[in-house]
Motif scaffolding. Structure first.
Motif, mmCIF file in Angstrom:
data_model
loop_
_atom_site.group_PDB
_atom_site.id
_atom_site.type_symbol
_atom_site.label_atom_id
_atom_site.label_comp_id
_atom_site.label_asym_id
_atom_site.label_seq_id
_atom_site.Cartn_x
_atom_site.Cartn_y
_atom_site.Cartn_z
ATOM 1 N N ILE A 1 11.126 16.346 49.348
ATOM 2 C CA ILE A 1 10.014 15.712 48.635
ATOM 3 C C ILE A 1 10.477 15.442 47.210
ATOM 4 N N SER A 2 10.605 14.172 46.869
ATOM 5 C CA SER A 2 11.014 13.782 45.518
ATOM 6 C C SER A 2 9.769 13.543 44.668
ATOM 7 N N CYS A 3 9.645 14.313 43.577
ATOM 8 C CA CYS A 3 8.492 14.117 42.684
ATOM 9 C C CYS A 3 8.686 12.873 41.818
ATOM 10 N N ALA A 4 9.937 12.450 41.663
ATOM 11 C CA ALA A 4 10.218 11.206 40.930
ATOM 12 C C ALA A 4 10.256 10.054 41.927
ATOM 13 N N SER A 5 9.905 8.860 41.462
ATOM 14 C CA SER A 5 9.870 7.712 42.379
ATOM 15 C C SER A 5 11.280 7.397 42.875
ATOM 16 N N LEU A 6 11.374 6.955 44.108
ATOM 17 C CA LEU A 6 12.683 6.774 44.731
ATOM 18 C C LEU A 6 13.458 5.598 44.140
ATOM 19 N N ASP A 7 12.748 4.591 43.599
ATOM 20 C CA ASP A 7 13.510 3.493 42.976
ATOM 21 C C ASP A 7 14.188 3.980 41.684
ATOM 22 N N THR A 8 13.539 4.932 40.965
ATOM 23 C CA THR A 8 14.161 5.522 39.769
ATOM 24 C C THR A 8 15.369 6.360 40.184
ATOM 25 N N LEU B 1 21.692 14.804 56.150
ATOM 26 C CA LEU B 1 22.361 14.874 57.470
ATOM 27 C C LEU B 1 23.782 15.411 57.341
ATOM 28 N N ASP B 2 24.491 14.927 56.313
ATOM 29 C CA ASP B 2 25.873 15.386 56.098
ATOM 30 C C ASP B 2 25.907 16.883 55.793
ATOM 31 N N ALA B 3 24.908 17.349 55.005
ATOM 32 C CA ALA B 3 24.875 18.774 54.639
ATOM 33 C C ALA B 3 24.554 19.643 55.853
ATOM 34 N N ILE B 4 23.643 19.159 56.719
ATOM 35 C CA ILE B 4 23.287 19.922 57.926
ATOM 36 C C ILE B 4 24.468 19.951 58.899
ATOM 37 N N GLY B 5 25.085 18.790 59.082
ATOM 38 C CA GLY B 5 26.289 18.710 59.921
ATOM 39 C C GLY B 5 26.044 18.920 61.403
ATOM 40 N N LYS B 6 24.818 18.704 61.876
ATOM 41 C CA LYS B 6 24.516 18.862 63.315
ATOM 42 C C LYS B 6 24.004 17.531 63.840
ATOM 43 N N SER B 7 24.342 17.207 65.070
ATOM 44 C CA SER B 7 23.880 15.931 65.634
ATOM 45 C C SER B 7 22.384 15.981 65.951
ATOM 46 N N GLN B 8 21.904 17.139 66.428
ATOM 47 C CA GLN B 8 20.483 17.271 66.778
ATOM 48 C C GLN B 8 19.704 17.799 65.576
ATOM 49 N N SER B 9 19.431 16.938 64.613
ATOM 50 C CA SER B 9 18.665 17.375 63.435
ATOM 51 C C SER B 9 17.745 16.252 62.980
ATOM 52 N N MET B 10 16.717 16.661 62.236
ATOM 53 C CA MET B 10 15.710 15.694 61.801
ATOM 54 C C MET B 10 15.592 15.778 60.287
ATOM 55 N N VAL B 11 15.672 14.637 59.602
ATOM 56 C CA VAL B 11 15.567 14.646 58.133
ATOM 57 C C VAL B 11 14.556 13.604 57.664
ATOM 58 N N GLU B 12 13.972 13.885 56.486
ATOM 59 C CA GLU B 12 13.018 12.936 55.893
ATOM 60 C C GLU B 12 13.092 13.063 54.375
ATOM 61 N N ALA B 13 13.161 11.922 53.684
ATOM 62 C CA ALA B 13 13.070 11.909 52.217
ATOM 63 C C ALA B 13 11.842 11.090 51.855
ATOM 64 N N VAL B 14 10.974 11.676 51.042
ATOM 65 C CA VAL B 14 9.709 11.013 50.737
ATOM 66 C C VAL B 14 9.334 11.254 49.276
ATOM 67 N N HIS B 15 8.693 10.261 48.660
ATOM 68 C CA HIS B 15 8.230 10.410 47.273
ATOM 69 C C HIS B 15 6.766 10.849 47.254
ATOM 70 N N ILE B 16 6.494 11.993 46.637
ATOM 71 C CA ILE B 16 5.109 12.439 46.400
ATOM 72 C C ILE B 16 4.993 12.729 44.910
ATOM 73 N N PRO B 17 4.164 11.986 44.163
ATOM 74 C CA PRO B 17 4.141 12.103 42.696
ATOM 75 C C PRO B 17 3.458 13.380 42.190
#
Length: 653
Positions: free
Chosen positions: A97-104, A137-153
């Motif tokens: 969860i990114s508190c800063a906007s993703l375009d920034t 995904l690179d940090a997890i290093g597993k094929s069966q994994s789920m990731v999400e990046a989202v902006h919440i102010p």
């Protein structure tokens, strides 16, 4: 549509709580502070989090914990920390969860590259999401994994219905490559360092998200050079332009540089109880707007009374889930000390197990009478648990009023009044610096700290501005006195990291000279103003002079029914259309169109970059209420400040 910052924050925290079920949650300090003002740690634990940790590269999670949520400002350093934590854990489901906007964030990840076209096309968010999710995904290093990046102010906290602060941006200050006055005019964002540039963009993106949630379409006004930069980003960035096309409720945003008037934040004349508590008690660890209250008075544990002693968790002032405590907190800002004491006594007397006199029979509530009720609850953990919030507030106020620092504050208040009347009556500076040099030399006998006296000096230079000039002889004498004092007190004056080293006399001379250069800059800050260039005003009673701050003068003019011209307040929207219109008006011999006034819009937001005090908020709010205007006026700033903190900000100590 609501113009409540609290509702805006609560709505977005709900989005966070929807994602944390069954997860380990990692937070940075700024997000943790915002969480405190929404309800605190238990909001996460009762919401389904299995564990809550600080965002640190030394942290990791147990093998059985497979889901993680990071709530961060998404700086490059924090992204490295996140990768480290994931690498040392065994997650398969990861949410950032990114508190800063993703375009920034996208612009920062591509610092030095030309990404203007991507941002202008509105693709910054999509591109940043791809980069962040790939990193996870690179940090997890597993094929069966789920990731999400989202902006919440998550960036704003509400002290009251009308006052809000922005903890992630507490370090933003009107500076230009560590200078108070920029080398070049006109300015653009690239006059700042890359870190300062990011901070301005981040603050603008936060305000943009807030206006989006509130459906506000703002007219931007500003006062001060740094404020013009923030106004420029809000006016011209593609994201803000797109949002204004879709929002329909008109509002006025007024942005003001703190440095135009430093008297309000370096003055020790504190009528607001909250300001006094903030000045006396240590900060809550990791927080910029909350204090740490020593609660050993209620416990049977043996605790060494020291802010760094963490055997006992410190108490605090704000309790988001307790209406009674929130009312007391409001009183700490808006009511007198006497009213706060009666309020606390009244609430405590209802839980008193020794039956103290009722509030109605008391002529005066003293710190001792409040403390007596508090100590009656010592060790009675059933009572303490039920009334923990008001007990923490009561202990904070008692410790503040009984502190030796309180006596220092009163002495500094009287010194300020003396200086103000001396300067105002004769505009004569001859004795003021001489007096201050003497105070510095005799500070130990008077039990005054050097940092408090430095705050007094900043107050004096900001107060006089360009109206009084000090003689070179007296300034040289002050530099010499300061140099000796800094050499003697440098371990207390400088932060703990630097306190371990011994400063040489030559270094102290350099610091002293740097302080004087900075003070001369402070006195020049209002040179750019026409109407508000003086804060020394005759009292309305006709006897003596008083300090009337730039913010106070501005608000008084704003709510004046005569609508006087506010020449120092620049309007960001005065563009080509206005020039064409005025040209046509001249051609048709009609009276020129009057310029836009902030109160033309039903909602007005006054935002101060660089800090504000509770006392200033109280006075500004009171002026608005008593004027009878119908507009909703919100007062915002980057943080609450004490005189010593304000001094450190401006002198860069």
């Amino acid at each position: 549509m609501s113009t409540s910052v609290k509702e805006f924050s609560t709505a977005w925290w709900s989005e966070v709580y929807n994602r944390i079920i069954g997860a380990v949650v990692y937070l940075d300090d700024a997000s943790a502070e915002c969480l405190h003002w929404d309800g605190g740690l238990f909001n996460l634990l009762t919401g389904g989090a299995v564990s809550v940790k600080s965002l640190s590269p030394f942290e990791f999670s147990k093998k059985e914990h497979r889901k993680v949520v990071f709530i961060t400002q998404t700086t490059s350093t924090q992204l490295r920390t996140i990768a480290e934590i994931i690498h040392n854990s065994d997650f398969t489901h990861c949410i950032l969860i990114s508190c800063a906007s993703l375009d920034t964030v996208y612009m920062e990840l591509n610092e030095g590259k030309d990404v203007g076209d991507v941002i202008a096309a509105g693709k910054g968010t999509i591109e940043a999401t791809k980069i962040l999710e790939t990193l996870l995904l690179d940090a997890i290093g597993k094929s069966q994994s789920m990731v999400e990046a989202v902006h919440i102010p998550i960036f704003a906290i509400s002290l009251t219905n009308v006052i809000f602060l922005t903890p992630p941006y507490q370090k933003i200050y009107p500076m230009y490559d560590s200078k108070l006055i920029p080398d070049t005019v006109p300015l653009d964002l690239f006059t700042l360092t890359s870190e300062q540039r990011s901070q301005v963009r981040r603050l603008a993106s936060g305000l943009n998200a807030m206006f989006d949630s509130m459906n506000l379409k703002e007219d931007i006004f500003y006062m001060g050079t740094y404020s013009s930069l923030l106004a420029g980003v809000l006016e011209n960035s593609p994201v803000c332009l797109a949002r204004r096309k879709n929002c329909s409720n008109p509002a006025s945003l007024i942005i003001v540089d703190r440095t135009l008037d430093l008297c309000g934040v370096t003055s020790h004349s504190m009528e607001s109880v909250l300001d006094t508590v903030m000045a006396v008690l240590p900060r809550f660890p990791g927080h910029s707007n909350e204090v740490a209250v020593d609660m050993s008075i209620l416990c049977e544990a043996n605790v060494v009374n020291h802010p760094d002693d963490m055997q006992l968790s410190p108490g605090c002032l704000y309790h988001a889930n307790n209406d009674s405590c929130m009312q007391t907190f409001d009183y700490m800002i808006n009511k007198s000390q006497k009213e706060v004491m009666f309020d606390l006594y009244n609430k405590l007397s209802k839980i008193d197990i020794q039956r103290s006199p009722s509030p109605k029979t008391l002529m005066k509530v003293t710190p001792q009478s409040v403390e007596k009720i508090v100590t009656a609850s010592k060790g009675n953990y059933n009572i303490i648990e039920k009334h923990l919030g008001v007990l923490q507030q009561a202990v904070a106020v008692v410790q503040t009023l009984k502190s030796p620092k309180r006596v220092q504050i009163e002495l500094l208040m009287s010194l300020e009044r003396q200086v103000l009347q001396n300067l105002a009556a004769s505009r004569d500076s001859t004795s003021v610096l001489h007096q201050i040099s003497h105070l510095i030399k005799t500070r130990k006998e008077r039990n005054l700290s050097l940092d408090s006296l430095l705050a007094l000096i900043v107050y004096v230079y900001s107060l006089v501005g360009t109206e009084v000039s000090f003689s070179k002889q007296h300034e040289d004498s002050l530099i010499e006195t300061l140099s000796v004092a800094i050499f003697e007190d440098h371990k207390q004056l400088f932060s703990s990291e630097e306190g371990g080293r011994i400063a040489t006399p030559e270094e102290c001379d350099d610091i002293s000279n740097k302080i004087m250069r900075r003070l001369k800059d402070v006195s020049q800050m209002r040179k750019i103003l026409q109407k508000y260039n003086s804060v020394l005003k005759p009292c309305e009673t006709g006897v003596g002079h008083e300090y009337r701050g730039v913010l106070q003068q501005l608000v008084d003019d704003l709510v004046d029914t005569e609508r006087p011209e506010i020449t120092d307040l620049r309007h960001r929207n005065e563009g080509l259309k206005d020039l064409l219109r005025s040209g046509l008006n001249i051609l048709t011999s009609k009276k020129a169109r009057s310029s836009k006034h902030p109160l033309d819009n039903p909602t007005v937001i006054l935002f101060v970059i660089g800090g504000i005090t509770a006392e200033e908020c109280k006075r500004l709010h009171r002026s608005i209420i008593t004027s009878g205007v119908d507009n909703t006026v919100l007062i915002g700033s980057t943080k609450l400040v004490t005189p010593v903190e304000a001094m450190r900000d401006v002198l860069q100590l």
